[in-house]
Design an enzyme around this catalytic site. Structure first.
Site, PDB file in Angstrom:
ATOM      1  N   SER A  69      -7.598   3.891  -7.103  1.00 53.69           N
ATOM      2  CA  SER A  69      -7.463   3.907  -5.918  1.00 53.69           C
ATOM      3  C   SER A  69      -8.117   5.846  -5.944  1.00 53.69           C
ATOM      4  O   SER A  69      -7.671   6.252  -6.931  1.00 53.69           O
ATOM      5  CB  SER A  69      -5.879   4.633  -5.661  1.00 53.69           C
ATOM      6  OG  SER A  69      -5.784   5.930  -4.573  1.00 53.69           O
ATOM      7  N   HIS A  78      -9.694   0.509  -4.332  1.00 52.31           N
ATOM      8  CA  HIS A  78      -8.423   0.597  -4.088  1.00 52.31           C
ATOM      9  C   HIS A  78      -8.845   1.873  -2.919  1.00 52.31           C
ATOM     10  O   HIS A  78      -8.100   3.507  -3.043  1.00 52.31           O
ATOM     11  CB  HIS A  78      -6.717   0.605  -4.698  1.00 52.31           C
ATOM     12  CG  HIS A  78      -5.811   0.587  -4.179  1.00 52.31           C
ATOM     13  ND1 HIS A  78      -5.227  -0.284  -3.440  1.00 52.31           N
ATOM     14  CD2 HIS A  78      -4.198   1.021  -4.001  1.00 52.31           C
ATOM     15  CE1 HIS A  78      -3.769   0.102  -3.069  1.00 52.31           C
ATOM     16  NE2 HIS A  78      -3.849   1.241  -2.872  1.00 52.31           N
ATOM     17  N   ASP A 112      -6.434   4.443  -0.169  1.00 51.88           N
ATOM     18  CA  ASP A 112      -4.869   4.110   0.135  1.00 51.88           C
ATOM     19  C   ASP A 112      -5.231   4.985   1.468  1.00 51.88           C
ATOM     20  O   ASP A 112      -5.498   5.582   2.504  1.00 51.88           O
ATOM     21  CB  ASP A 112      -4.250   4.728  -0.396  1.00 51.88           C
ATOM     22  CG  ASP A 112      -3.780   4.303  -1.204  1.00 51.88           C
ATOM     23  OD1 ASP A 112      -3.234   3.242  -1.159  1.00 51.88           O
ATOM     24  OD2 ASP A 112      -4.191   4.553  -2.572  1.00 51.88           O
ATOM     25  N   MET A 134      -2.780   6.072   5.308  1.00 50.45           N
ATOM     26  CA  MET A 134      -1.591   6.625   5.385  1.00 50.45           C
ATOM     27  C   MET A 134      -2.192   7.344   7.073  1.00 50.45           C
ATOM     28  O   MET A 134      -3.398   7.870   7.212  1.00 50.45           O
ATOM     29  CB  MET A 134      -1.276   7.353   4.168  1.00 50.45           C
ATOM     30  CG  MET A 134      -1.297   7.236   3.203  1.00 50.45           C
ATOM     31  SD  MET A 134      -0.655   8.000   2.372  1.00 50.45           S
ATOM     32  CE  MET A 134      -0.749   7.730   0.340  1.00 50.45           C
ATOM     33  N   HIS A 185      -5.488  -0.696   1.778  1.00 47.83           N
ATOM     34  CA  HIS A 185      -3.908  -0.810   1.254  1.00 47.83           C
ATOM     35  C   HIS A 185      -3.894   0.110   2.578  1.00 47.83           C
ATOM     36  O   HIS A 185      -3.153   1.152   2.965  1.00 47.83           O
ATOM     37  CB  HIS A 185      -2.931  -0.335   0.167  1.00 47.83           C
ATOM     38  CG  HIS A 185      -1.548  -0.170   0.168  1.00 47.83           C
ATOM     39  ND1 HIS A 185      -1.649   1.260  -0.838  1.00 47.83           N
ATOM     40  CD2 HIS A 185      -1.321  -0.830   0.564  1.00 47.83           C
ATOM     41  CE1 HIS A 185       0.370   1.195  -0.688  1.00 47.83           C
ATOM     42  NE2 HIS A 185      -0.014  -0.200   0.500  1.00 47.83           N
ATOM     43  N   MET A 193      -0.533   2.322   4.841  1.00 47.49           N
ATOM     44  CA  MET A 193       0.311   2.374   5.355  1.00 47.49           C
ATOM     45  C   MET A 193       0.729   3.185   6.805  1.00 47.49           C
ATOM     46  O   MET A 193       0.908   4.093   6.802  1.00 47.49           O
ATOM     47  CB  MET A 193       1.068   3.664   4.206  1.00 47.49           C
ATOM     48  CG  MET A 193       0.846   2.541   2.462  1.00 47.49           C
ATOM     49  SD  MET A 193       0.518   3.320   1.404  1.00 47.49           S
ATOM     50  CE  MET A 193      -1.176   3.530   1.226  1.00 47.49           C
ATOM     51  N   MET A 220       5.190  -2.413  -4.768  1.00 48.10           N
ATOM     52  CA  MET A 220       4.119  -0.676  -4.355  1.00 48.10           C
ATOM     53  C   MET A 220       6.254  -0.426  -6.092  1.00 48.10           C
ATOM     54  O   MET A 220       6.910  -0.880  -6.018  1.00 48.10           O
ATOM     55  CB  MET A 220       5.749  -0.565  -3.317  1.00 48.10           C
ATOM     56  CG  MET A 220       4.934  -0.034  -2.374  1.00 48.10           C
ATOM     57  SD  MET A 220       2.866   0.854  -2.467  1.00 48.10           S
ATOM     58  CE  MET A 220       4.208   2.401  -3.188  1.00 48.10           C
ATOM     59  N   ASP A 260       1.365  -1.261  -7.184  1.00 49.71           N
ATOM     60  CA  ASP A 260       0.853  -0.171  -6.908  1.00 49.71           C
ATOM     61  C   ASP A 260       1.748   1.078  -7.395  1.00 49.71           C
ATOM     62  O   ASP A 260       3.576   0.766  -6.574  1.00 49.71           O
ATOM     63  CB  ASP A 260       0.473  -0.391  -4.975  1.00 49.71           C
ATOM     64  CG  ASP A 260      -0.311   1.121  -4.592  1.00 49.71           C
ATOM     65  OD1 ASP A 260      -0.515   1.975  -5.831  1.00 49.71           O
ATOM     66  OD2 ASP A 260      -0.522   1.229  -3.926  1.00 49.71           O
TER      67      ASP A 260
HETATM   68  C1  DX5 Z   1       0.974   5.535  -2.941  1.00 54.35           C
HETATM   69  C2  DX5 Z   1      -0.435   4.446  -3.097  1.00 54.35           C
HETATM   70  C3  DX5 Z   1      -1.188   4.287  -4.175  1.00 54.35           C
HETATM   71  C4  DX5 Z   1      -1.799   5.786  -5.097  1.00 54.35           C
HETATM   72  C5  DX5 Z   1      -1.233   5.485  -6.582  1.00 54.35           C
HETATM   73  O1  DX5 Z   1       1.509   5.128  -2.109  1.00 54.35           O
HETATM   74  O2  DX5 Z   1      -0.635   3.367  -2.498  1.00 54.35           O
HETATM   75  O3  DX5 Z   1      -2.345   3.598  -4.068  1.00 54.35           O
HETATM   76  O4  DX5 Z   1      -2.888   6.481  -4.917  1.00 54.35           O
HETATM   77  O5  DX5 Z   1      -1.260   6.648  -7.179  1.00 54.35           O
HETATM   78  P1  DX5 Z   1      -0.987   6.651  -8.898  1.00 54.35           P
HETATM   79  O6  DX5 Z   1      -1.693   5.591  -9.213  1.00 54.35           O
HETATM   80  O7  DX5 Z   1      -1.237   7.933  -9.066  1.00 54.35           O
HETATM   81  O8  DX5 Z   1       0.534   6.371  -8.835  1.00 54.35           O
HETATM   82 ZN    ZN Z   2      -1.715   1.761  -2.380  1.00 53.71          ZN
END
Ligand code: DX5
Ligand code: ZN
Length: 219
Positions: free
Chosen positions: A10, A35, A37, A39, A68, A70, A139, A177
């Site tokens: 990620s 990956h 993310d 948000m 991903h 969110m 998660m 993840d």
């Molecule tokens: C968290 C994300 C993850 C994040 C993981 O909400 O969905 O993908 O980037 O980061 P680490 O591996 O540092 O937990």
């Molecule tokens: Zn993620």
């Protein structure tokens, strides 16, 4: 994990001032996917980056983009995600009122569909959706931030997910993840994980590429 386990670093914890170099490093590494993310500050208490950033990454990335989402009401953004060239569009079970329709929408836009479960959501929640999913994302932290501590009962949850997928005849991949490290990766793969996301383990390492090598060669 061994070399057959998919590693999806990620970029969330990377230095966004040098995003192009990070993507170049990932392209040049043993990482399988990238990956991303997204948000919205509503579904999770943080805002990361939007679709223009994904489009720009897609211009230079050849590796599959594992997105991903969110965000609430992800259906609004499925068409733009197709334009971005995403391979996987992963939505949260907790964010979708009509999850079956959302997965159909993702497929209609030519992408593979993932369903993500928050740490408190039981595996049984996917009983009637697993057969339509290409991926189930478990998660192992509360979504929203990189660099959090791995929730240990995730290993048992992955094993339960594997059993549910077998029982329902689903061919979905299991991705984990959050808080994934070289220390917990093996147990996750032994429990049935097919793909591991690693954010800070890779990006905060003094040598991210060497960490990717290490994660890909664990036995
Ligand atoms: C968290 C994300 C993850 C994040 C993981 O909400 O969905 O993908 O980037 O980061 P680490 O591996 O540092 O937990
Ligand atoms: Zn993620």
């Amino acid at each position: 994990m061994d070399s057959t386990t998919i590693l999806s670093p990620s970029i969330l914890s990377s230095d966004f001032l040098h995003l192009g170099e990070t993507v170049g490093m990932l392209e040049d590494s043993k990482a399988d996917w990238i990956h991303l993310d997204v948000m919205d500050g509503v579904f999770v208490p943080n805002i990361s980056f939007g679709f223009q950033v994904i489009k720009d990454i897609a211009r230079v990335a050849t590796k599959p983009l594992d997105v991903h989402l969110m965000i609430v009401d992800p259906d609004r953004y499925i068409p733009v995600l197709e334009e971005c060239g995403a391979e996987y569009a992963c939505v949260h079970y907790e964010a979708c009122t009509h999850l079956n329709r959302t997965l159909q929408n993702i497929h209609a836009h030519g992408m593979k569909a993932g369903v993500a479960l928050n740490p408190h959501t039981p595996v049984s929640a996917i009983e009637y959706i697993a057969q339509y999913a290409d991926m189930v994302l478990i998660m192992s932290v509360n979504p929203g931030f990189g660099g959090q501590h791995f929730i240990e009962n995730t290993v048992r949850k992955v094993a339960e997910t594997k059993a549910l997928l077998e029982r329902t005849g689903s061919r979905a991949l299991i991705e984990v993840d959050g808080g994934v490290t070289a220390e917990n990766a093996k147990a996750l793969v032994a429990a049935g994980a097919d793909a591991l996301v690693a954010g800070s383990a890779v990006m905060s390492s003094p040598d991210p590429k060497a960490m990717i090598d290490r994660l890909k060669s664990l036995r």
